[in-house]
Design an enzyme around this catalytic site. Structure first.
Site, PDB file in Angstrom:
ATOM      1  N   ASP A   1      60.175  57.485  29.261  1.00 48.43           N
ATOM      2  CA  ASP A   1      58.980  56.915  28.892  1.00 48.43           C
ATOM      3  C   ASP A   1      58.195  56.168  30.312  1.00 48.43           C
ATOM      4  O   ASP A   1      58.933  55.110  30.602  1.00 48.43           O
ATOM      5  CB  ASP A   1      59.108  56.257  27.781  1.00 48.43           C
ATOM      6  CG  ASP A   1      57.642  55.865  27.207  1.00 48.43           C
ATOM      7  OD1 ASP A   1      56.844  55.965  27.713  1.00 48.43           O
ATOM      8  OD2 ASP A   1      57.796  54.982  26.082  1.00 48.43           O
TER       9      ASP A   1
ATOM     10  N   GLU B   1      50.513  57.709  21.628  1.00 55.62           N
ATOM     11  CA  GLU B   1      50.802  56.446  20.898  1.00 55.62           C
ATOM     12  C   GLU B   1      49.787  55.446  20.987  1.00 55.62           C
ATOM     13  O   GLU B   1      49.537  54.669  20.310  1.00 55.62           O
ATOM     14  CB  GLU B   1      52.008  55.850  21.195  1.00 55.62           C
ATOM     15  CG  GLU B   1      52.044  55.293  22.767  1.00 55.62           C
ATOM     16  CD  GLU B   1      53.122  54.648  23.396  1.00 55.62           C
ATOM     17  OE1 GLU B   1      53.114  53.295  23.408  1.00 55.62           O
ATOM     18  OE2 GLU B   1      54.237  55.218  23.416  1.00 55.62           O
TER      19      GLU B   1
ATOM     20  N   LYS C   1      63.411  53.906  29.397  1.00 56.67           N
ATOM     21  CA  LYS C   1      62.117  53.652  30.126  1.00 56.67           C
ATOM     22  C   LYS C   1      62.380  53.567  31.569  1.00 56.67           C
ATOM     23  O   LYS C   1      63.502  53.303  32.263  1.00 56.67           O
ATOM     24  CB  LYS C   1      61.941  52.042  29.770  1.00 56.67           C
ATOM     25  CG  LYS C   1      61.695  51.659  28.411  1.00 56.67           C
ATOM     26  CD  LYS C   1      60.349  52.101  27.846  1.00 56.67           C
ATOM     27  CE  LYS C   1      60.111  51.699  26.554  1.00 56.67           C
ATOM     28  NZ  LYS C   1      58.608  52.342  26.064  1.00 56.67           N
TER      29      LYS C   1
ATOM     30  N   GLU D   1      57.152  60.903  28.909  1.00 55.30           N
ATOM     31  CA  GLU D   1      56.073  60.286  28.006  1.00 55.30           C
ATOM     32  C   GLU D   1      55.145  59.631  28.713  1.00 55.30           C
ATOM     33  O   GLU D   1      55.523  58.827  29.525  1.00 55.30           O
ATOM     34  CB  GLU D   1      56.848  59.604  27.029  1.00 55.30           C
ATOM     35  CG  GLU D   1      56.111  58.916  25.790  1.00 55.30           C
ATOM     36  CD  GLU D   1      56.982  58.325  24.814  1.00 55.30           C
ATOM     37  OE1 GLU D   1      56.282  57.259  23.937  1.00 55.30           O
ATOM     38  OE2 GLU D   1      58.078  58.756  24.373  1.00 55.30           O
TER      39      GLU D   1
ATOM     40  N   ASP E   1      50.846  57.335  16.293  1.00 54.43           N
ATOM     41  CA  ASP E   1      51.217  56.136  15.759  1.00 54.43           C
ATOM     42  C   ASP E   1      50.714  55.690  14.514  1.00 54.43           C
ATOM     43  O   ASP E   1      49.644  55.421  14.582  1.00 54.43           O
ATOM     44  CB  ASP E   1      51.787  54.854  16.673  1.00 54.43           C
ATOM     45  CG  ASP E   1      52.178  53.743  16.209  1.00 54.43           C
ATOM     46  OD1 ASP E   1      52.054  53.161  14.926  1.00 54.43           O
ATOM     47  OD2 ASP E   1      53.079  53.222  16.938  1.00 54.43           O
TER      48      ASP E   1
ATOM     49  N   GLU F   1      61.653  58.415  16.198  1.00 49.17           N
ATOM     50  CA  GLU F   1      61.906  57.250  17.235  1.00 49.17           C
ATOM     51  C   GLU F   1      62.380  56.047  16.616  1.00 49.17           C
ATOM     52  O   GLU F   1      61.938  55.629  15.545  1.00 49.17           O
ATOM     53  CB  GLU F   1      60.588  56.891  17.930  1.00 49.17           C
ATOM     54  CG  GLU F   1      61.087  55.895  19.235  1.00 49.17           C
ATOM     55  CD  GLU F   1      59.881  55.256  19.724  1.00 49.17           C
ATOM     56  OE1 GLU F   1      60.258  54.848  20.926  1.00 49.17           O
ATOM     57  OE2 GLU F   1      58.717  55.764  19.743  1.00 49.17           O
TER      58      GLU F   1
ATOM     59  N   HIS G   1      55.268  58.099  17.328  1.00 45.56           N
ATOM     60  CA  HIS G   1      55.774  57.078  17.967  1.00 45.56           C
ATOM     61  C   HIS G   1      55.966  55.782  16.820  1.00 45.56           C
ATOM     62  O   HIS G   1      55.219  55.679  15.804  1.00 45.56           O
ATOM     63  CB  HIS G   1      54.684  56.611  18.945  1.00 45.56           C
ATOM     64  CG  HIS G   1      54.773  55.055  19.539  1.00 45.56           C
ATOM     65  ND1 HIS G   1      54.221  54.103  18.945  1.00 45.56           N
ATOM     66  CD2 HIS G   1      55.517  54.691  20.668  1.00 45.56           C
ATOM     67  CE1 HIS G   1      54.554  52.960  19.644  1.00 45.56           C
ATOM     68  NE2 HIS G   1      55.614  53.399  20.671  1.00 45.56           N
TER      69      HIS G   1
END
Length: 377
Positions: free
Chosen positions: A194, A246, A166, A220, A269, A330, A296
């Site tokens: 991300d 996502e 992250k 991302e 997702d 993921e 995702h």
């Protein structure tokens, strides 16, 4: 075989004091999900998972059940299409689509059980028995300075060959976090990053320039999903791959992202985009647009199983025998009993891959004791 009933079971797990973790925009103090149980006339039960707040999902259930109860399970996608067409004023980016997503996954699970086939085979044929993963971690926490490096060190100790971290607090912070990750993990690990939509175009461009020396596999969600113009401009100038999707609903949202030239990797997702029903269409869009796809997953065990079957069914065109970058699943490393305890045979990582659950449907068996333990009104 007709649908007799659809049930939504709200699940929630508080993480405890000081254990919140998450992204650039916020931290999560718990994990929650909606388990969907779809029961057929003969008693066959299929399971799915719906994204979002369980209370909101449950509010849609009486409305959706009026369309679905008594519907042949093999015709259920036509029922979904009728719902969206008749109630177009509701829009698509909402809890109704979360609920439909979970119901569709449950319906495919039930179909597979009736036919004795895996969901992957129902979707187009099972190409893979094992799916490679990337480990999703490196989270923001309440004490990031103390917690970040140990997270990366645990990734290194586990031997993960692809990870996601992250970022998104600021370009300077991104450079620091990516530098630590590359230092600890070494040159051979693919590192994905991300931002979770926390930047505007100019900030995202600066961050990507700072990160380029560390060779991230993709950046991302650098921008909010509504900024299609920004995605198109950013991808035209950036030298790093962009992943997004996502927070997009149905193939229509993804079509707009593709048409603006905004992404290299599409990330549906299944628990919110429309389940396998729309996920299959999104995969076909990626195929026709010569784009990569990586779903995702940040939910529970049922959503993880669904993503495994989804990836296992995808073609590899334009590749053949040699696949430079396989589709990765993921796998969230955060503390999440809804992922680790909900199945009688938990889904585990071995050798950088997860075996696609064997057996009809999703190939999973729900642990009803765990469901009862985490169910909330």
């Amino acid at each position: 075989m007709k649908v007799r009933a659809v049930e939504f079971i709200a699940l929630s797990v508080p993480l405890g004091t000081g254990k919140a973790y998450g992204m650039s925009k916020s931290l999560a103090a718990g994990r929650q999900s909606t388990l969907v149980r779809l029961t057929l006339e003969d008693g066959t039960a299929g399971y799915g998972e719906a994204w979002g707040m369980p209370a909101v999902n449950k509010a849609y259930l009486p409305f959706l059940s009026g369309y679905l109860e008594g519907c042949d399970v093999f015709d259920i996608e036509h029922a979904f299409g009728r719902i969206l067409a008749r109630h177009y004023h509701f829009g698509l980016q909402n809890g109704m689509m979360h609920a439909i997503s979970g119901i569709d996954v449950a319906a495919k699970d039930a179909q597979g059980k009736l036919l004795g086939l895996s969901v992957a085979r129902l979707l187009g044929g099972q190409r893979l028995r094992h799916v490679p993963i990337y480990a999703s971690g490196g989270y923001m926490t309440q004490t990031p300075a103390a917690d970040y490096r140990p997270q990366i060190e645990r990734m290194a100790e586990a031997g993960h060959k692809a990870v996601k971290i992250k970022i998104g607090l600021s370009p300077a912070s991104d450079e620091e976090r990516m530098g630590i990750a590359r230092e600890v993990l070494g040159d051979d690990v693919e590192i994905l990053a991300d931002i979770n939509t926390n930047y505007t175009y100019d900030i995202a461009l600066e961050a990507m320039e700072r990160l380029k020396p560390f060779r991230p596999g993709w950046i991302e969600e650098p921008l909010c999903p509504q900024d299609l113009d920004g995605y198109g401009r950013l991808r035209a100038r950036a030298s790093l791959p962009i992943a997004a999707g996502e927070a997009l609903y149905t193939v229509h949202d993804f079509k707009r992202l593709v048409e603006c030239g905004g992404a290299d990797i599409l990330q549906p997702d299944l628990s919110l985009c429309g389940g396998f029903w729309q996920g299959r269409k999104i995969a076909e869009l990626a195929h026709a647009s010569h784009l990569r796809l990586s779903p995702h997953v940040w939910g529970g065990a049922v959503g993880l199983a669904a993503a495994l079957h989804y990836i296992a069914s995808l073609p590899v065109f334009p590749h053949a025998d040699n696949i430079p970058k396989p589709v990765l699943l993921e796998y969230d490393l955060g503390d999440n009993p809804l992922r680790t305890e909900l199945l009688k045979s938990p889904i585990i990582v071995e050798g950088g891959c997860i075996a696609v659950p064997e057996g009809p449907g999703l190939g999973i068996e729900i642990d009803e004791e765990a469901v009862a333990r985490y169910a909330v009104d």
